[in-house]
Design a protein around this motif. Structure first.
Motif, PDB file in Angstrom:
ATOM      1  N   LEU A   1       1.639  -1.725   0.268  1.00  0.00           N
ATOM      2  CA  LEU A   1       0.030  -0.014  -0.142  1.00  0.00           C
ATOM      3  C   LEU A   1       0.736   1.377  -0.454  1.00  0.00           C
ATOM      4  CD1 LEU A   1      -2.773  -0.621   2.565  1.00  0.00           C
ATOM      5  CD2 LEU A   1      -3.418  -0.735   0.301  1.00  0.00           C
ATOM      6  N   GLU A   2       2.102   1.296   0.837  1.00  0.00           N
ATOM      7  CA  GLU A   2       2.969   1.873   0.890  1.00  0.00           C
ATOM      8  C   GLU A   2       3.323   2.484  -0.719  1.00  0.00           C
ATOM      9  OE1 GLU A   2       7.207   3.431   3.325  1.00  0.00           O
ATOM     10  OE2 GLU A   2       5.666   1.976   4.109  1.00  0.00           O
ATOM     11  N   LEU A   3       3.778   1.323  -1.178  1.00  0.00           N
ATOM     12  CA  LEU A   3       4.298   1.666  -2.529  1.00  0.00           C
ATOM     13  C   LEU A   3       3.467   1.778  -4.068  1.00  0.00           C
ATOM     14  CD1 LEU A   3       6.617   0.683  -4.719  1.00  0.00           C
ATOM     15  CD2 LEU A   3       5.799  -1.406  -4.668  1.00  0.00           C
ATOM     16  N   LYS A   4       2.495   1.924  -3.157  1.00  0.00           N
ATOM     17  CA  LYS A   4       1.269   2.193  -4.353  1.00  0.00           C
ATOM     18  C   LYS A   4       1.119   4.085  -4.085  1.00  0.00           C
ATOM     19  CE  LYS A   4      -1.545  -1.612  -5.711  1.00  0.00           C
ATOM     20  NZ  LYS A   4      -1.044  -3.049  -5.155  1.00  0.00           N
ATOM     21  N   GLN A   5       0.967   4.231  -2.881  1.00  0.00           N
ATOM     22  CA  GLN A   5       0.468   5.392  -2.428  1.00  0.00           C
ATOM     23  C   GLN A   5       1.750   6.273  -3.325  1.00  0.00           C
ATOM     24  OE1 GLN A   5      -1.785   6.975  -0.404  1.00  0.00           O
ATOM     25  NE2 GLN A   5      -0.724   8.895  -1.989  1.00  0.00           N
ATOM     26  N   LEU A   6       2.405   5.650  -3.413  1.00  0.00           N
ATOM     27  CA  LEU A   6       4.162   6.454  -4.177  1.00  0.00           C
ATOM     28  C   LEU A   6       3.658   6.756  -5.430  1.00  0.00           C
ATOM     29  CD1 LEU A   6       7.284   4.763  -2.508  1.00  0.00           C
ATOM     30  CD2 LEU A   6       6.933   7.532  -2.042  1.00  0.00           C
ATOM     31  N   VAL A   7       3.145   5.908  -6.088  1.00  0.00           N
ATOM     32  CA  VAL A   7       2.632   5.566  -7.271  1.00  0.00           C
ATOM     33  C   VAL A   7       1.382   6.886  -7.848  1.00  0.00           C
ATOM     34  CG1 VAL A   7       2.248   4.624  -9.146  1.00  0.00           C
ATOM     35  CG2 VAL A   7       3.346   3.207  -7.692  1.00  0.00           C
ATOM     36  N   MET A   8       0.878   6.909  -6.619  1.00  0.00           N
ATOM     37  CA  MET A   8      -0.312   7.585  -6.495  1.00  0.00           C
ATOM     38  C   MET A   8      -0.084   9.342  -6.839  1.00  0.00           C
ATOM     39  SD  MET A   8      -3.778   6.003  -5.012  1.00  0.00           S
ATOM     40  CE  MET A   8      -3.118   5.743  -3.803  1.00  0.00           C
ATOM     41  N   ASP A   9       1.458   9.584  -5.856  1.00  0.00           N
ATOM     42  CA  ASP A   9       1.266  10.168  -5.881  1.00  0.00           C
ATOM     43  C   ASP A   9       2.352  10.870  -6.579  1.00  0.00           C
ATOM     44  OD1 ASP A   9       0.599  10.984  -3.775  1.00  0.00           O
ATOM     45  OD2 ASP A   9       2.313   9.790  -2.241  1.00  0.00           O
ATOM     46  N   PHE A  10       2.925  10.653  -7.853  1.00  0.00           N
ATOM     47  CA  PHE A  10       4.281  10.089  -8.319  1.00  0.00           C
ATOM     48  C   PHE A  10       3.164  10.582 -10.063  1.00  0.00           C
ATOM     49  CE2 PHE A  10       6.926   8.807 -12.328  1.00  0.00           C
ATOM     50  CZ  PHE A  10       8.189   9.573 -12.321  1.00  0.00           C
ATOM     51  N   THR A  11       2.235   9.906  -9.752  1.00  0.00           N
ATOM     52  CA  THR A  11       1.302  10.535 -11.744  1.00  0.00           C
ATOM     53  C   THR A  11       0.842  11.624 -11.396  1.00  0.00           C
ATOM     54  OG1 THR A  11       0.532   8.021 -11.254  1.00  0.00           O
ATOM     55  CG2 THR A  11      -0.875   8.910 -12.555  1.00  0.00           C
ATOM     56  N   ARG A  12       0.197  12.241  -9.955  1.00  0.00           N
ATOM     57  CA  ARG A  12      -0.554  13.318 -10.258  1.00  0.00           C
ATOM     58  C   ARG A  12       0.889  14.107 -10.105  1.00  0.00           C
ATOM     59  NH1 ARG A  12      -3.470  11.054  -5.783  1.00  0.00           N
ATOM     60  NH2 ARG A  12      -1.475  11.350  -4.005  1.00  0.00           N
ATOM     61  N   SER A  13       1.653  14.532  -9.999  1.00  0.00           N
ATOM     62  CA  SER A  13       3.374  15.607 -10.034  1.00  0.00           C
ATOM     63  C   SER A  13       3.249  14.691 -11.078  1.00  0.00           C
ATOM     64  CB  SER A  13       3.968  15.620  -9.672  1.00  0.00           C
ATOM     65  OG  SER A  13       5.165  13.980  -9.273  1.00  0.00           O
ATOM     66  N   HIS A  14       3.200  14.070 -12.361  1.00  0.00           N
ATOM     67  CA  HIS A  14       4.312  13.511 -13.177  1.00  0.00           C
ATOM     68  C   HIS A  14       2.764  12.981 -14.723  1.00  0.00           C
ATOM     69  CE1 HIS A  14       7.881  13.538 -10.386  1.00  0.00           C
ATOM     70  NE2 HIS A  14       8.034  14.085 -11.600  1.00  0.00           N
ATOM     71  N   PRO A  15       1.853  14.291 -15.163  1.00  0.00           N
ATOM     72  CA  PRO A  15       0.815  13.111 -15.843  1.00  0.00           C
ATOM     73  C   PRO A  15       1.400  12.989 -17.015  1.00  0.00           C
ATOM     74  CG  PRO A  15       0.663  15.406 -15.252  1.00  0.00           C
ATOM     75  CD  PRO A  15       2.146  15.540 -14.500  1.00  0.00           C
ATOM     76  N   SER A  16       2.654  13.271 -17.792  1.00  0.00           N
ATOM     77  CA  SER A  16       3.075  13.201 -19.038  1.00  0.00           C
ATOM     78  C   SER A  16       4.172  12.298 -18.722  1.00  0.00           C
ATOM     79  CB  SER A  16       3.010  14.299 -20.062  1.00  0.00           C
ATOM     80  OG  SER A  16       4.577  14.631 -18.592  1.00  0.00           O
ATOM     81  N   SER A  17       4.327  11.591 -18.131  1.00  0.00           N
ATOM     82  CA  SER A  17       5.309  10.795 -18.312  1.00  0.00           C
ATOM     83  C   SER A  17       5.020   9.552 -18.602  1.00  0.00           C
ATOM     84  CB  SER A  17       5.730  10.685 -16.840  1.00  0.00           C
ATOM     85  OG  SER A  17       7.029   9.637 -16.548  1.00  0.00           O
ATOM     86  N   VAL A  18       5.643   8.825 -19.074  1.00  0.00           N
ATOM     87  CA  VAL A  18       5.095   7.489 -19.672  1.00  0.00           C
ATOM     88  C   VAL A  18       5.935   6.360 -18.251  1.00  0.00           C
ATOM     89  CG1 VAL A  18       8.325   7.075 -20.019  1.00  0.00           C
ATOM     90  CG2 VAL A  18       6.250   5.292 -21.006  1.00  0.00           C
TER      91      VAL A  18
END
Length: 376
Positions: free
Chosen positions: A172-189
């Motif tokens: 769950l902690e790792l998934k939260q990192l992914v969610m935070d990263f996605t919010r700040s990098h919406p154009s990133s592959v």
């Protein structure tokens, strides 16, 4: 429940898919305004002058090779969009994002795993996520996984249960990192890749769709963006409360069997394979459930993602899987797996007497508990 890391994924290949992603720190490459029209990879293997190094292109399946010249190698070409690729040397591999621009790779002999790959925006982002954001969590997950293996050898169920809880919390902690990263990098592959790597197994439709909606057009056009769109569509079709999509496949005698032929019974549609360690570990739980509830209207329809009939039949016999088993022997290209959007195994769907999906992803004691509720 067996830890998630013990699930086998289909994404890239049994060997190559389960690796992490990244966002690059604020290097000059990340703010470049002029986009390159080709890529140039310049690399060096320290401590070894000769050998063949390979570049695997994930999407096209093309493989380039280069004979080391005093340890140096180079590749060049064009990448229309960032692509997850693989460098292979001395039967070891490492993934990186290939895109137009200058890419440098420094490899120490016998240590490809720790190779330094830098130079483009996507790869710098990949490095940032993997080496800075997610590394502490992944290190703790690896430690927990090793401790679980040790407890399993000793058959210490109390410790295994405790480690399951710890592992799930880290997941769950790792998934939260992914969610935070996605919010700040919406154009990133890298965002698209990390969502795919961490949310595609037994996806929660609302969660994965919400993350997909945060991606911009560029990220959605990448391979992993397209994969996410497909996962979401398949998740809608196989959601709890939906009619289970029907299909047929040949049993061990070559006779086609339809899923719909099980109507009138509760049936577990079970995706597995002889080569899948987590599947084989889960099989005793399924065998127990079958013997406990078969006389009360419960059946199992096993679908194997094998490509070797001999290995498939040997596993059926060894594990005592005495119920209907089918396979088209296409491995990860199984038609049934594609229909259900299977990205990792073991994976299952509990279907009621009317052919409606009532539960999915039941592992360990969850299956027995659910069947007790339904059939007792």
């Amino acid at each position: 429940m067996i830890p998630m890391k013990r699930t086998f994924f289909a994404v890239i290949s049994a060997a190559l898919f389960i690796l992490v992603a990244c966002h690059g720190n604020e290097s000059s490459n990340m703010t470049q305004e002029k986009s390159d029209t080709a890529y140039a990879i310049i690399g060096k293997v320290t401590g070894q002058d000769t050998g063949i190094i390979y570049l695997h292109h994930r999407e096209s399946g093309k493989i380039d090779s280069f004979a080391l010249d005093h340890g140096f190698f180079k590749f060049s070409g064009k990448a229309d969009i960032p692509e997850l690729s693989t460098i292979e040397f001395d039967e070891h591999t490492k993934q990186f994002f290939l895109e137009n621009g200058k890419i440098s790779i420094l490899i120490k002999k016998d240590s490809l795993r720790y190779a330094q790959i830098t130079g483009t925006k996507s790869q710098d982002e990949f490095n940032y996520f993997k080496d800075q954001l997610s590394k502490p969590v992944n290190d703790r997950m690896d430690e927990t996984d090793k401790a679980y293996d040790a407890a399993q050898i000793k058959k210490n169920q109390r410790v295994m249960d405790s480690l399951d809880i710890r592992y799930n919390a880290l997941d769950l902690e790792l998934k939260q990192l992914v969610m935070d990263f996605t919010r700040s990098h919406p154009s990133s592959v890298v965002s698209a890749y990390e969502i795919y790597a961490n949310f595609s197994y037994n996806p929660r439709l609302g969660q994965i769709d919400s993350l997909y909606q945060q991606l911009d057009t560029a990220a959605r056009k990448t391979y992993f963006g397209k994969q996410l769109a497909d996962i979401i569509e398949k998740a809608k079709q196989t959601a709890i409360g939906k009619n289970a999509p029907d299909f047929s496949a040949n049993d061990i005698n070559g006779k086609p069997i339809f899923l719909s032929s099980f109507k009138g019974h509760y049936v577990l549609l079970d995706f597995w394979a002889s080569w899948c360690g987590p599947c084989r570990l889960e099989n005793p739980n399924i065998v127990k459930a079958y013997h406990t509830f078969h006389g009360k209207g419960f059946d199992i329809f096993g679908v194997s993602l094998d490509d070797s009939k001999d290995e498939w039949l040997q596993a059926i016999k060894k594990d005592g899987l005495n119920w209907t088993q089918v396979s088209d022997l296409k491995g990860w290209k199984s038609d049934a797996a594609a229909l259900y959007g299977i990205k990792g195994i073991p994976m299952n769907y509990l279907i009621d007497k009317n052919g409606v999906i009532v539960a999915k992803g039941l592992r360990g004691k969850e299956l027995e508990s659910r069947l007790l509720d339904i059939l007792q």
